[in-house]
Design an enzyme around this catalytic site. Structure first.
Site, short mmCIF file in Angstrom:
data_model
loop_
_atom_site.label_atom_id
_atom_site.label_comp_id
_atom_site.label_asym_id
_atom_site.label_seq_id
_atom_site.Cartn_x
_atom_site.Cartn_y
_atom_site.Cartn_z
N ARG B 25 0.84 -1.22 0.00
CA ARG B 25 0.00 0.00 0.00
C ARG B 25 0.86 1.26 0.00
O ARG B 25 0.52 2.26 -0.61
CB ARG B 25 -0.95 0.01 1.20
CG ARG B 25 -0.25 -0.03 2.53
CD ARG B 25 -1.22 0.17 3.69
NE ARG B 25 -0.57 -0.08 4.96
CZ ARG B 25 -0.96 0.44 6.10
NH1 ARG B 25 -2.01 1.23 6.14
NH2 ARG B 25 -0.35 0.15 7.23
N SER B 52 -4.90 4.92 5.54
CA SER B 52 -4.70 3.48 5.44
C SER B 52 -4.36 3.05 4.02
O SER B 52 -3.48 2.25 3.79
CB SER B 52 -5.96 2.72 5.89
OG SER B 52 -6.31 3.04 7.21
N GLU B 73 -19.02 3.91 0.78
CA GLU B 73 -18.33 3.26 -0.34
C GLU B 73 -19.20 3.19 -1.58
O GLU B 73 -18.71 3.33 -2.70
CB GLU B 73 -17.87 1.85 0.07
CG GLU B 73 -16.80 1.83 1.16
CD GLU B 73 -17.34 2.14 2.55
OE1 GLU B 73 -18.58 2.05 2.75
OE2 GLU B 73 -16.53 2.49 3.44
N HIS B 124 -5.40 -3.45 2.73
CA HIS B 124 -5.77 -4.31 3.86
C HIS B 124 -6.40 -5.63 3.39
O HIS B 124 -7.38 -6.11 3.95
CB HIS B 124 -6.72 -3.58 4.81
CG HIS B 124 -6.05 -2.47 5.55
ND1 HIS B 124 -5.43 -1.44 4.89
CD2 HIS B 124 -5.88 -2.24 6.87
CE1 HIS B 124 -4.90 -0.62 5.77
NE2 HIS B 124 -5.16 -1.08 6.98
N ASP B 132 -6.64 -6.49 13.61
CA ASP B 132 -7.95 -5.86 13.41
C ASP B 132 -9.07 -6.90 13.20
O ASP B 132 -10.25 -6.60 13.38
CB ASP B 132 -7.92 -4.89 12.23
CG ASP B 132 -7.46 -3.51 12.65
OD1 ASP B 132 -7.40 -3.26 13.88
OD2 ASP B 132 -7.16 -2.69 11.78
N GLN B 136 -12.33 -6.89 8.95
CA GLN B 136 -11.53 -6.01 8.10
C GLN B 136 -10.72 -6.77 7.03
O GLN B 136 -10.02 -6.16 6.25
CB GLN B 136 -10.53 -5.20 8.95
CG GLN B 136 -11.05 -4.72 10.27
CD GLN B 136 -12.13 -3.67 10.12
OE1 GLN B 136 -11.89 -2.62 9.54
NE2 GLN B 136 -13.32 -3.94 10.62
N ARG B 182 -1.35 -4.51 3.92
CA ARG B 182 -0.97 -3.63 5.02
C ARG B 182 0.45 -3.88 5.53
O ARG B 182 1.16 -2.91 5.84
CB ARG B 182 -1.98 -3.83 6.15
CG ARG B 182 -1.70 -3.02 7.39
CD ARG B 182 -2.87 -3.05 8.33
NE ARG B 182 -2.57 -2.33 9.55
CZ ARG B 182 -2.07 -2.90 10.63
NH1 ARG B 182 -1.81 -4.18 10.64
NH2 ARG B 182 -1.82 -2.17 11.72
#
Ligand SMILES: Cc1ncc(C[n+]2csc(CCOP(=O)(O)OP(=O)(O)O)c2C)c(N)n1
Lengths: 350, 338
Positions: B25, B52, B73, B124, B132, B136, B182
């Site tokens: 990312r 993020s 979204e 992610h 998390d 997620q 991530r």
């Protein structure tokens, strides 16, 4: 590749679209502005076409198309929208997005009338190999700006166009029609917030508040849509409330919102699904939502439409024609009934 | 938020000399910012997660071309659709799971169907986000993204190839889903410490990179599983088994030719992905192999379950996504060769 199966349709489509592609006579951009009588005449003729094409197709959403046909007529022919049917992708064009995509027959009738394609294509509605699809599909038929049919998305798409206009420093405007049932979708309110945040004053939404959705009246399915004017105001929009069949009021609202700055605008248009046409109005459940009229019903409806064509006989000076009064009275009655439950009278916000 | 830990095992490092690099990312975010300078058509819509997804780098340099649509979204994808229809090249970014699962219909109607030039970037992805937890973790996103006609789906293996993938994505006109992760990720390409210079990285959409030659089995992997595939190949080699390793960074369109050649020349295949074993890389490979050159296949991936919170390494181990899982699968699949 799918096999073609409908030669007649293929031929007709090819003939019409080829003619279009040749672009022989690239005309100037225009803002068609018909006189008042002509607008009423146009809306009347397009209403006939909606009934005829859906009855011929044997399916479709005529009542959903009819409720917004006066608004569409005003947008495309009442000196409101700027476009060039010979150049459907012209970058400076105003955009119209039919978020309630099932109203496609109404949009098709208007686009054909505007010159985007030959009205003969309307006969091919919903047939295999025809671009005149059950719901609008962009890039398949000139003049369709977005593929819709899954409710709730068109206002966001319109916001995308509006933001792009600002980035490109272009002054085109974006118009979106949404339904009252469609307003159940959460995405409508996501778009409402985002458009207000970005002060998209080049975005105008028209709510076709025709009181009915698929399985019943809005009152029954989602009564908490009301007070809808307050909701849009609370979301930061400039709101006007009109009779969506009063051509004068529609024109006035569409012209007035152009001068609003820093706010997107919502025109809450009170309308009827199949106004004054007994085959639709007899149906108290959903005004025949998603049902084409049978040929014998269509005959009745068309005759009733002809009776409504009073401007051809009366003085075309204004909107206070007998027929409009009839419509206004009925609207007022429906609105009172509807608001009996929320207890809030309709006021003119404009 | 906890600090991202590397998915790279000590053994990968020792065996292959792979160094730990930035998260994919991060690499995407940097490449996007670089491209923003020269490509004025690029705009970004993000759903309140730009720190993020790393679109924040772009946002900082090009605030007028960045739109934070809030936690919405569906709206952000449809707005991207409108921006693309009006001539922009929008990036629609969020966590992979929210982008694909929350806005699936909006992607279908507004991006895939009209074939608009929207770049969806989901960060992610997979279970390596760790602590998390499963809400997620995108483990279905490849199944959803590859289900769209007209779509290109890319899962880069490391930071340098993510930069190359990001560039390639903007050179291509049409809908793309780019999957980023991530945690810090082992560097496979440009493994010489000059991570900044990515010129020499081979990256062509739809064309697999062969990282290792072998004739006993082919390991076809994507994302963080590519490093593990290399580690597994190293272990297998010590046991006298030579495995071919393909970095299948494009899941759709699949490099049919490379897969068919692998089936023909090595006679057995293991796929490895940080995704459910259904609907992603493994399914795509199996479909092609079944049609062109039937050979046994074993699948390494999350097996029909949701994961849990935990430390990334521990989760990858618990859910069967390690080099040793690939080694086991390779041995099993070789045993099934006829
Ligand atoms: C996302 C989605 N859900 C359901 C439908 C099915 N559907 C088509 S029209 C309709 C009712 C729409 O009501 P409204 O917005 O009030 O439109 P109108 O009454 O003007 O036809 C429904 C539920 C759909 N097209 N899209």
């Amino acid at each position: 590749m799918p096999q073609s199966s409908n030669e007649q349709v293929v031929e007709k489509v090819a003939a019409v679209l080829n003619k279009h592609a040749s672009g022989a006579n690239k005309s100037e951009a225009m803002v068609p502005n018909r006189d008042f009588t002509a607008l009423q005449e146009t809306a009347w003729r397009l209403s006939r076409e909606i009934i005829e094409m859906t009855t011929k197709a044997g399916s479709g959403h005529p009542s959903s198309s009819l409720s917004m046909i006066d608004i569409l007529t005003a947008l495309y022919f009442g000196g409101v929208m700027r476009y060039n049917p010979q150049e459907p992708h012209w970058e400076e064009r105003d955009r119209f997005i039919l978020s309630k995509g099932h109203g496609a027959p109404g949009l098709y009738a208007v686009l054909a009338e505007a010159g985007y394609f030959n009205p003969a294509l309307l006969d091919t509605l919903r047939q295999t190999d025809s671009p005149v699809e059950g719901h609008p599909i962009m890039n398949r038929l000139p003049g369709i700006e977005a593929s819709t049919g899954s409710l709730g998305q068109g206002l966001s798409i319109g916001l995308g166009h509006a933001l792009a206009a600002r980035l490109d420093k272009r002054d085109y405007r974006v118009y979106v029609i949404i339904g009252d049932g469609e307003s159940d979708e959460g995405q409508i309110w996501e778009a409402a917030m985002a458009a207000a945040k970005y002060q998209a004053d080049n975005l105008t939404c028209i709510l076709d508040l025709n009181q009915f959705q698929q399985t019943g009246s809005v009152n029954k399915v989602m009564p908490s849509l009301e007070p809808v004017v307050d909701k849009w105001e609370a979301f930061g929009w400039h709101v006007r409330e009109i009779d969506g069949h009063d051509m004068e009021a529609v024109l006035e609202a569409l012209r007035a919102v152009k001068t609003v700055t820093q706010q997107p605008q919502m025109i809450v248009a009170h309308t009827l699904k199949g106004r004054g046409l007994s085959p639709f109005e007899k149906n108290d459940v959903n005004r025949k939502h998603g049902e084409a009229l049978k040929p014998e019903e269509a005959e009745i409806a068309l005759a009733e439409l002809d009776e409504q064509r009073t401007w051809a006989v009366y003085d075309p000076a204004g909107s206070r024609l007998p027929n409009n009064e009839r419509s206004a009275n009925r609207l007022a009655k429906e609105i009172v009934t509807r608001q009996g439950e929320t207890g809030k009278p309709m006021e003119n916000k404009s | 938020m906890t600090t991202a830990k590397s998915t790279q095992t000590k053994s990968t490092e020792q065996a292959l000399g792979l160094k730990e690099g930035p998260a994919t990312r991060d690499a995407f975010g940097e490449a996007l910012r670089e491209l923003g300078r020269t490509n004025a058509k690029i705009v970004v819509v993000d759903g309140d997660v730009s720190n993020s997804t790393r679109t924040e780098y772009f946002a900082k340099d090009f605030p007028e071309r960045f739109f934070n649509m809030g936690i919405a979204e569906s709206n952000l994808v449809s707005v991207a659709s409108g921006l693309a229809a009006a001539g922009k090249t929008p990036v629609a970014a969020s966590f992979a799971v929210f982008l694909l699962c929350n806005a699936y219909d909006q992607i279908r109607m507004g991006v895939a169907f009209p074939k608009l030039d929207v770049k969806l970037v989901g960060s992610h992805s997979g279970i390596s986000i760790g602590e998390d937890g499963p809400s997620q973790m995108a483990i279905e996103d490849l199944a959803l993204a590859t289900s769209f006609p007209n779509f290109t789906v890319i899962v880069p293996a490391d930071a340098p190839s993510t930069k190359a993938a990001t560039r390639a994505m903007f050179e291509y006109e049409g809908p793309v889903y780019l999957r980023t992760g991530r945690p810090k990720t082992a560097i496979i390409y440009a493994n010489d410490g000059t991570n900044g210079s990515t010129e020499e990285i081979p990256f062509e959409i739809g064309k697999a990179n062969q990282l290792r030659e072998g004739n006993a089995v082919t390991i076809i992997a994507c994302g963080i599983m590519v490093a593990m595939a290399l580690e597994a190949a190293h272990t297998l080699s010590q046991n006298g088994i030579e495995a071919r390793v393909l970095d299948m960074h494009t899941i759709k369109p699949l490099d049919n030719e490379a897969v068919e050649r692998a089936a023909r020349e090595t006679g057995a295949i293991v796929t490895a992905e940080e995704h459910l074993i259904t609907g992603g890389l493994g399914d795509a490979v199996a479909r092609l192999v079944a049609m062109r050159q039937p050979v046994p296949i074993q699948f390494v991936g999350v097996n029909d379950t949701y994961a849990e919170s935990g430390e990334a390494q521990a989760l990858l181990k618990k859910y069967g996504l390690t080099a040793s899982n690939i080694v086991d699968a390779a041995k099993q699949v070789i045993a099934r060769k006829s």
